[in-house]
Design a protein around this motif. Structure first.
Motif, mmCIF file in Angstrom:
data_model
loop_
_atom_site.group_PDB
_atom_site.id
_atom_site.type_symbol
_atom_site.label_atom_id
_atom_site.label_comp_id
_atom_site.label_asym_id
_atom_site.label_seq_id
_atom_site.Cartn_x
_atom_site.Cartn_y
_atom_site.Cartn_z
ATOM 1 N N VAL A 1 0.845 -1.200 0.000
ATOM 2 C CA VAL A 1 0.000 0.000 0.000
ATOM 3 C C VAL A 1 0.877 1.246 0.000
ATOM 4 O O VAL A 1 0.636 2.187 -0.770
ATOM 5 N N CYS B 1 -5.412 4.235 -7.323
ATOM 6 C CA CYS B 1 -6.411 4.093 -6.256
ATOM 7 C C CYS B 1 -6.911 2.659 -6.168
ATOM 8 O O CYS B 1 -7.063 2.108 -5.075
ATOM 9 N N ALA C 1 -6.387 0.231 -3.008
ATOM 10 C CA ALA C 1 -7.538 -0.401 -2.363
ATOM 11 C C ALA C 1 -7.401 -1.916 -2.389
ATOM 12 O O ALA C 1 -7.739 -2.593 -1.408
ATOM 13 N N ALA D 1 -4.891 -2.893 0.254
ATOM 14 C CA ALA D 1 -5.461 -2.621 1.581
ATOM 15 C C ALA D 1 -6.526 -3.657 1.932
ATOM 16 O O ALA D 1 -6.594 -4.122 3.071
ATOM 17 N N LEU D 2 -7.340 -4.038 0.961
ATOM 18 C CA LEU D 2 -8.356 -5.058 1.222
ATOM 19 C C LEU D 2 -7.729 -6.432 1.443
ATOM 20 O O LEU D 2 -8.241 -7.235 2.234
ATOM 21 N N PHE E 1 -6.624 -6.281 4.916
ATOM 22 C CA PHE E 1 -7.830 -6.331 5.731
ATOM 23 C C PHE E 1 -8.270 -7.782 5.927
ATOM 24 O O PHE E 1 -8.597 -8.202 7.035
ATOM 25 N N PHE F 1 -6.226 -1.064 7.950
ATOM 26 C CA PHE F 1 -6.448 -1.496 6.568
ATOM 27 C C PHE F 1 -7.821 -1.050 6.068
ATOM 28 O O PHE F 1 -7.965 -0.666 4.905
ATOM 29 N N ALA G 1 -8.201 1.345 2.826
ATOM 30 C CA ALA G 1 -9.044 0.963 1.687
ATOM 31 C C ALA G 1 -10.103 2.039 1.437
ATOM 32 O O ALA G 1 -10.349 2.442 0.288
ATOM 33 N N ILE H 1 -10.461 4.362 -1.983
ATOM 34 C CA ILE H 1 -11.723 4.420 -2.730
ATOM 35 C C ILE H 1 -12.252 5.852 -2.765
ATOM 36 O O ILE H 1 -12.712 6.333 -3.807
#
Length: 127
Positions: A9, A30, A34, A37-38, A41, A108, A112, A116
Motif C-alpha cells: 500500500v 487508487c 484499495a 489494503a483489502l 484487511f 487497513f 481501503a 476508494i
C-alpha cells in the motif's frame, strides 16, 4: 503477511505521489491501493478471528516462515501463511484494549476507504 500488504500500500501511494498521474492513472493507483489494503484487511480479519477462538479450537502451531521457506514448496508456504496457525492466536500486546491484529484490521479498513474515496473525490488533482 500484514506487513507485506502495508509495504505494498505504501509503495502504491508513494509511486502515485511521485508519478502524478492523469485521470486513468489516478484511478489505477487508487484501485491498486484499495486492492492491497483489502488484502491486508482480509489477512488481519483472519488473525482477529483466530485470536477470538476458544483455546481448544485454535489450530496447532506449525513451523516458522524461515523453516518453511527452506523445506516446503511455494504452494504449501502460501497455504500455511493464509490459513494461519495457532501462533497467530497469541495476543502479546494490547493498546487501548485492542490487539495489534485488531488495530491492523482498522488501519487497513481506513486505507481501503481512503483509496476508494480518492478515486471518486471530485476535488482530486487528477480531475
Amino acid at each position: 503477511m500484514q506487513r507485506g500488504f502495508y509495504y505494498a500500500v505504501i509503495a502504491v501511494f508513494v509511486l502515485a505521489a511521485l508519478h502524478a498521474p492523469g485521470r486513468i492513472g489516478h484511478r489505477f493507483y487508487c484501485a491498486a491501493g484499495a486492492f492491497f489494503a483489502l488484502g491486508g484487511f482480509g489477512v488481519a480479519a483472519r488473525q482477529v478471528w483466530l485470536q477470538h477462538l476458544p483455546v481448544d479450537q485454535v489450530p496447532a502451531c506449525g513451523p516458522d516462515l524461515f523453516y518453511m521457506m527452506d523445506n516446503f514448496p511455494l504452494k504449501r508456504i502460501l497455504e500455511k501463511l493464509f490459513l494461519g496457525s495457532g501462533q497467530c492466536a497469541e495476543v502479546t500486546w494490547r493498546f487501548l484494549g485492542l490487539s495489534i491484529a485488531e488495530w491492523s484490521f482498522a488501519c487497513f479498513a481506513g486505507l481501503a476507504a481512503y483509496a476508494i474515496w480518492l478515486a471518486f473525490n471530485p476535488r482530486s488533482p487528477a480531475r
